[in-house]
Scaffold this active site. Structure first.
Site, mmCIF file in Angstrom:
data_model
loop_
_atom_site.group_PDB
_atom_site.id
_atom_site.type_symbol
_atom_site.label_atom_id
_atom_site.label_comp_id
_atom_site.label_asym_id
_atom_site.label_seq_id
_atom_site.Cartn_x
_atom_site.Cartn_y
_atom_site.Cartn_z
ATOM 1 N N ASN A 1 -40.518 8.190 -11.177
ATOM 2 C CA ASN A 1 -40.932 9.060 -9.991
ATOM 3 C C ASN A 1 -42.398 8.867 -9.914
ATOM 4 O O ASN A 1 -42.923 8.631 -8.693
ATOM 5 C CB ASN A 1 -40.468 10.226 -10.285
ATOM 6 N N MET B 1 -42.356 16.807 -19.783
ATOM 7 C CA MET B 1 -41.256 17.560 -20.692
ATOM 8 C C MET B 1 -42.080 18.655 -21.330
ATOM 9 O O MET B 1 -41.249 19.411 -22.265
ATOM 10 C CB MET B 1 -40.658 16.633 -21.332
ATOM 11 N N LEU C 1 -45.590 24.448 -19.226
ATOM 12 C CA LEU C 1 -47.143 24.747 -18.836
ATOM 13 C C LEU C 1 -47.230 26.218 -19.088
ATOM 14 O O LEU C 1 -46.305 26.790 -18.809
ATOM 15 C CB LEU C 1 -47.203 24.255 -17.490
ATOM 16 N N HIS D 1 -36.804 18.087 -9.741
ATOM 17 C CA HIS D 1 -35.627 18.437 -10.661
ATOM 18 C C HIS D 1 -34.323 17.919 -10.187
ATOM 19 O O HIS D 1 -33.862 17.662 -9.228
ATOM 20 C CB HIS D 1 -35.459 19.957 -10.791
HETATM 21 C C1 GRF Z 1 -35.968 12.403 -13.694
HETATM 22 O O1 GRF Z 1 -34.914 12.557 -13.289
HETATM 23 C C2 GRF Z 1 -36.820 13.835 -13.371
HETATM 24 O O2 GRF Z 1 -36.119 14.388 -12.176
HETATM 25 C C3 GRF Z 1 -36.450 14.649 -14.495
HETATM 26 O O3 GRF Z 1 -36.713 13.763 -15.573
HETATM 27 C C4 GRF Z 1 -36.313 12.374 -15.055
HETATM 28 C C5 GRF Z 1 -37.698 11.783 -15.040
HETATM 29 O O4 GRF Z 1 -37.743 10.184 -14.808
HETATM 30 N N1 GRF Z 1 -37.202 15.632 -14.521
HETATM 31 P P1 GRF Z 1 -39.016 9.070 -14.644
HETATM 32 O O5 GRF Z 1 -39.889 9.370 -15.976
HETATM 33 O O6 GRF Z 1 -39.453 9.579 -13.352
HETATM 34 O O7 GRF Z 1 -38.367 7.714 -14.482
#
Ligand code: GRF
Length: 194
Positions: A17, A91, A94, A110
């Site tokens: 992302n 992960m 905060l 999310h």
């Molecule tokens: C994504 O599915 C996001 O929505 C979730 O964790 C995943 C992270 O994937 N919170 P990446 O690290 O962006 O590939």
């Protein structure tokens, strides 16, 4: 001075992302990712960011408290004149103090259609419930996990034979399409408010 269009992305893992946000910012010229911060030096997304030439910041390890780590993060954000923080697979929780300091400036993606399935294992839980539609949500970050104002959502149909991994792959593609435009829209609305 801090600028809403100067974005820091926080990651903990592969950072797909984050890469999508970087690309959308460049293509649309609506914001710029100027810093990638990771909760751990093992976050593999750091390799992509470094190869791309982006400045990176790794939160100091367990030797210091969460508050001290977040103070270091805030200093790094101030140094880079960050005005918007985008969580992307970050992960670590905060602290309320950090969220209050950056109130209204932190967004997250999310992998569910909030308010359904806050927290972890969203795809397995949706499949176990017999849901027919899954998806993803971009929302403001508040002190309560996955509960801030919803900025954008994208639906992803659940197909016969889906397992959590297959569903996660399709939802992730939807995340990559949703996050950049939602972030750009959020930033432009804030810039207009002055
Ligand atoms: C994504 O599915 C996001 O929505 C979730 O964790 C995943 C992270 O994937 N919170 P990446 O690290 O962006 O590939």
């Amino acid at each position: 001075m801090a600028d809403p269009r100067r974005v820091a992305v926080l990651i903990s893992g592969r950072g797909s992302n984050m890469a999508a946000l970087v690309r959308h910012g460049r293509a649309s010229r609506s914001y710029e990712v100027v810093l990638v911060a990771a909760s751990s030096p093992r976050a593999t997304g750091l390799d992509w960011a470094r190869a791309d030439g982006l400045p990176t910041f790794v939160l100091p390890g367990k030797a210091i408290s969460r508050e001290q780590g977040e103070e270091a993060l805030t200093r790094a954000f101030d140094d880079h004149r960050i005005g918007t923080i985008a969580l992307a697979g970050y992960m670590r929780l905060l602290s309320p103090a950090f969220v209050a300091h950056w109130r209204g400036q932190i967004v997250n993606i999310h992998p569910s259609l909030l308010p359904s399935y806050r927290g972890l294992d969203t795809h397995a839980r949706a499949l176990a419930d017999g849901a027919t539609v899954a998806g993803c949500t971009v929302h403001l970050v508040t002190e309560e996990v996955d509960s801030g104002e919803i900025l954008a959502r994208a639906e992803v149909p659940i197909l016969p034979g889906d397992d959590p991994a297959a569903l996660a792959r399709r939802v992730l593609e939807a995340e990559h399409r949703l996050y950049g435009p939602a972030l750009a829209d959020f930033i432009s609305r804030r810039s207009l408010q002055g």
